[in-house]
Enzyme design. Structure first.
Site, PDB file in Angstrom:
ATOM      1  N   SER A  86     162.612  53.610  54.925  1.00  0.00           N
ATOM      2  CA  SER A  86     161.706  54.709  54.598  1.00  0.00           C
ATOM      3  C   SER A  86     161.568  55.656  55.774  1.00  0.00           C
ATOM      4  O   SER A  86     161.609  55.229  56.928  1.00  0.00           O
ATOM      5  CB  SER A  86     160.325  54.138  54.240  1.00  0.00           C
ATOM      6  OG  SER A  86     159.360  55.157  54.228  1.00  0.00           O
TER       7      SER A  86
ATOM      8  N   TYR B 120     153.033  48.459  56.434  1.00  0.00           N
ATOM      9  CA  TYR B 120     154.146  48.743  55.502  1.00  0.00           C
ATOM     10  C   TYR B 120     155.293  49.408  56.281  1.00  0.00           C
ATOM     11  O   TYR B 120     156.425  48.932  56.265  1.00  0.00           O
ATOM     12  CB  TYR B 120     153.682  49.655  54.358  1.00  0.00           C
ATOM     13  CG  TYR B 120     154.814  50.399  53.698  1.00  0.00           C
ATOM     14  CD1 TYR B 120     155.071  51.731  54.017  1.00  0.00           C
ATOM     15  CD2 TYR B 120     155.657  49.766  52.799  1.00  0.00           C
ATOM     16  CE1 TYR B 120     156.120  52.409  53.437  1.00  0.00           C
ATOM     17  CE2 TYR B 120     156.723  50.433  52.217  1.00  0.00           C
ATOM     18  CZ  TYR B 120     156.947  51.772  52.541  1.00  0.00           C
ATOM     19  OH  TYR B 120     157.995  52.443  51.976  1.00  0.00           O
TER      20      TYR B 120
ATOM     21  N   LYS C 267     159.199  47.965  57.526  1.00  0.00           N
ATOM     22  CA  LYS C 267     160.496  48.621  57.296  1.00  0.00           C
ATOM     23  C   LYS C 267     161.249  48.760  58.618  1.00  0.00           C
ATOM     24  O   LYS C 267     162.440  48.501  58.710  1.00  0.00           O
ATOM     25  CB  LYS C 267     160.294  50.005  56.658  1.00  0.00           C
ATOM     26  CG  LYS C 267     159.753  49.968  55.246  1.00  0.00           C
ATOM     27  CD  LYS C 267     160.747  49.360  54.279  1.00  0.00           C
ATOM     28  CE  LYS C 267     160.273  49.440  52.838  1.00  0.00           C
ATOM     29  NZ  LYS C 267     161.216  48.783  51.905  1.00  0.00           N
TER      30      LYS C 267
HETATM   31  C1  WQD Z   1     152.378  62.955  49.799  1.00  0.00           C
HETATM   32  C2  WQD Z   1     151.410  64.083  50.166  1.00  0.00           C
HETATM   33  C3  WQD Z   1     149.275  63.310  50.925  1.00  0.00           C
HETATM   34  C4  WQD Z   1     148.098  61.564  47.052  1.00  0.00           C
HETATM   35  C5  WQD Z   1     154.309  57.389  51.370  1.00  0.00           C
HETATM   36  C6  WQD Z   1     154.992  56.354  52.208  1.00  0.00           C
HETATM   37  C7  WQD Z   1     156.487  56.487  52.078  1.00  0.00           C
HETATM   38  C8  WQD Z   1     156.901  56.341  50.656  1.00  0.00           C
HETATM   39  C9  WQD Z   1     156.100  57.313  49.783  1.00  0.00           C
HETATM   40  C10 WQD Z   1     156.136  54.316  49.541  1.00  0.00           C
HETATM   41  C11 WQD Z   1     150.624  63.807  51.430  1.00  0.00           C
HETATM   42  C12 WQD Z   1     149.123  64.074  49.616  1.00  0.00           C
HETATM   43  C13 WQD Z   1     148.809  62.195  48.074  1.00  0.00           C
HETATM   44  C14 WQD Z   1     146.903  62.151  46.561  1.00  0.00           C
HETATM   45  C15 WQD Z   1     147.184  63.972  48.103  1.00  0.00           C
HETATM   46  N1  WQD Z   1     156.926  54.980  50.343  1.00  0.00           N
HETATM   47  N2  WQD Z   1     148.352  63.382  48.582  1.00  0.00           N
HETATM   48  N3  WQD Z   1     146.488  63.345  47.114  1.00  0.00           N
HETATM   49  O1  WQD Z   1     152.318  59.547  52.230  1.00  0.00           O
HETATM   50  O2  WQD Z   1     154.355  61.091  52.235  1.00  0.00           O
HETATM   51  O3  WQD Z   1     154.685  58.662  51.797  1.00  0.00           O
HETATM   52  O4  WQD Z   1     154.689  57.183  50.020  1.00  0.00           O
HETATM   53  O5  WQD Z   1     155.998  54.564  48.366  1.00  0.00           O
HETATM   54  O6  WQD Z   1     157.122  55.496  52.863  1.00  0.00           O
HETATM   55  O7  WQD Z   1     154.660  56.612  53.562  1.00  0.00           O
HETATM   56  O8  WQD Z   1     153.583  60.086  50.092  1.00  0.00           O
HETATM   57  O9  WQD Z   1     152.872  60.745  47.842  1.00  0.00           O
HETATM   58  O10 WQD Z   1     151.291  59.320  49.263  1.00  0.00           O
HETATM   59  O11 WQD Z   1     151.634  61.732  49.827  1.00  0.00           O
HETATM   60  O12 WQD Z   1     146.786  65.050  48.573  1.00  0.00           O
HETATM   61  O13 WQD Z   1     146.221  61.620  45.637  1.00  0.00           O
HETATM   62  O14 WQD Z   1     150.440  64.226  49.129  1.00  0.00           O
HETATM   63  O15 WQD Z   1     148.211  63.633  51.822  1.00  0.00           O
HETATM   64  O16 WQD Z   1     150.443  65.043  52.110  1.00  0.00           O
HETATM   65  P1  WQD Z   1     153.650  59.909  51.678  1.00  0.00           P
HETATM   66  P2  WQD Z   1     152.305  60.412  49.182  1.00  0.00           P
END
Ligand code: WQD
Length: 347
Positions: free
Chosen positions: A132, A157, A161
């Site tokens: 990741s 997590y 990785k």
């Molecule tokens: C994306 C953006 C949030 C939810 C993580 C893991 C990565 C991968 C994907 C696991 C960010 C914003 C999110 C919400 C929001 N693996 N957001 N409201 O954090 O980039 O990556 O998930 O699945 O390894 O680190 O992905 O989709 O959680 O967030 O505003 O309800 O959306 O702040 O900017 P992220 P995400």
């Protein structure tokens, strides 16, 4: 004779799309999954794989099995002659990992060690591993290339990785004959164009786009936007979203790389383009024709402002690059969500 590939965690979102692409590329996938993240369908198959069977018109070999179960792994490797393993099984919720670090290290690290031991014992030394972009931690520069420092991740997590990447690199150094391709996923979203399979998080979605899709389909009232005071185009977080089918095809390209006796190779799977949360909301409104209500709330602990890939190395060495743009990602996501408002579960 078609090559058999073991897919651990193959009933999940990424796994089911990889299984579909494996069949399309002429491989014979054998799937193991412990149903931690998958819904049971008819005949004991995970519903996601039952749907894949419908799409490819042939049976998908499946066994309910946990990678932590050494005896079961030995039995599996005794039964099949695998040419490679695609290791996708693991726990993946960032927030949950902070609450349950030991569980995350047990499943992700020990599970991988058990799998590698079983592979070694049966002379199977080709692995594609689901890593990741989170291993990069807070980017020191952008776009992120594979030379960027790693290990800066702050949650268990992401650390798991990183630790697994290091374990596999050390194994490839120590033991001749091992080949590994470690794939650093950016943000996989969307669904196969049939709308039959897709992301189906259990409970409240942690990730942005499944949550946005559930708002669009009326399952959730509004999206909480985690902060709009980042140094980005509109203050909201920027990420590199990649179509799940592009990501799955990257795994097929990685399998081909293993055939070159490549040793241990690491590649970003991203598009090279970043979009903000509000840009994603707008794109999903366009694809769905629905208004997506949102509220700006506080930042989420551990989030970085901006993260997107330099995808050049995968293009150069795997001959792979993402083909689908944002509209297609959102159109395919919407079709899946509209056809399956409650995901794979019936009610
Ligand atoms: C994306 C953006 C949030 C939810 C993580 C893991 C990565 C991968 C994907 C696991 C960010 C914003 C999110 C919400 C929001 N693996 N957001 N409201 O954090 O980039 O990556 O998930 O699945 O390894 O680190 O992905 O989709 O959680 O967030 O505003 O309800 O959306 O702040 O900017 P992220 P995400």
């Amino acid at each position: 004779m078609a090559e058999k590939v073991l897919v651990t965690g193959g009933a999940g979102y990424i796994g089911s799309h990889c299984v579909l692409e494996l069949v399309a590329a002429g491989y014979v996938p054998v799937v193991i999954d412990n149903f931690h993240n998958a819904i049971r369908g008819e005949g004991g198959l995970p519903e996601s794989l039952r749907r894949v069977q419908g799409l490819v018109g042939r049976e998908i070999l499946f066994e309910e099995l946990d990678v932590l179960d050494e005896a079961a792994l030995r039995g599996l490797f005794g039964k099949h002659r695998f040419s490679a393993v695609m290791h996708l099984a693991g726990l993946k919720a960032v927030g949950e990992s902070v609450q349950q670090p030991l569980e995350y290290y047990k499943v992700n690290l020990t599970g991988t060690i058990r799998l590698l031991e079983a592979m070694n014992a049966h002379g199977v030394r080709n692995i594609v591993f689901s890593s990741s972009a989170t291993v990069y931690g807070d980017p020191a520069y952008l776009p992120l290339d594979e030379k960027h420092p790693v290990g800066g991740c702050t949650n268990p997590y992401g650390k798991s990785k990183y630790f697994i990447e290091e374990m596999i690199r050390d194994l490839c150094k120590a033991e001749k004959g091992w080949n590994a391709v470690l794939l650093r996923y950016f943000n996989p979203i969307g669904a196969h164009e049939s709308g039959d399979i897709g992301e189906d998080p259990q409970g409240i979605p942690n990730n942005l786009m499944p949550y946005v899709a559930q708002v669009a389909v009326g399952r959730r009232e509004f999206l909480s936007v985690f902060g709009n005071d980042y140094d980005t185009v509109d203050g909201t977080g920027v990420r590199d979203y990649i179509h799940i089918v592009d990501l799955a095809k990257g795994h097929i390209a990685a399998l081909k790389k293993l055939k070159e006796n490549c040793g241990c190779k690491i590649y970003n799977l991203g598009t090279g383009t970043g979009y903000s949360v509000l840009q994603m909301v707008k794109a999903m409104e366009k694809a769905s024709g629905r208004e997506i209500k949102y509220k700006i709330v506080a930042r989420r602990e551990g989030d970085v402002a901006t993260c997107y890939a330099d995808p050049g190395l995968a293009a150069q060495e795997l001959g792979w690059k993402a083909a689908f743009g944002l509209n297609k990602m959102c159109e395919d996501l919407w079709r899946w969500q509209m056809q399956n408002p409650m995901g794979f579960s019936k009610n």
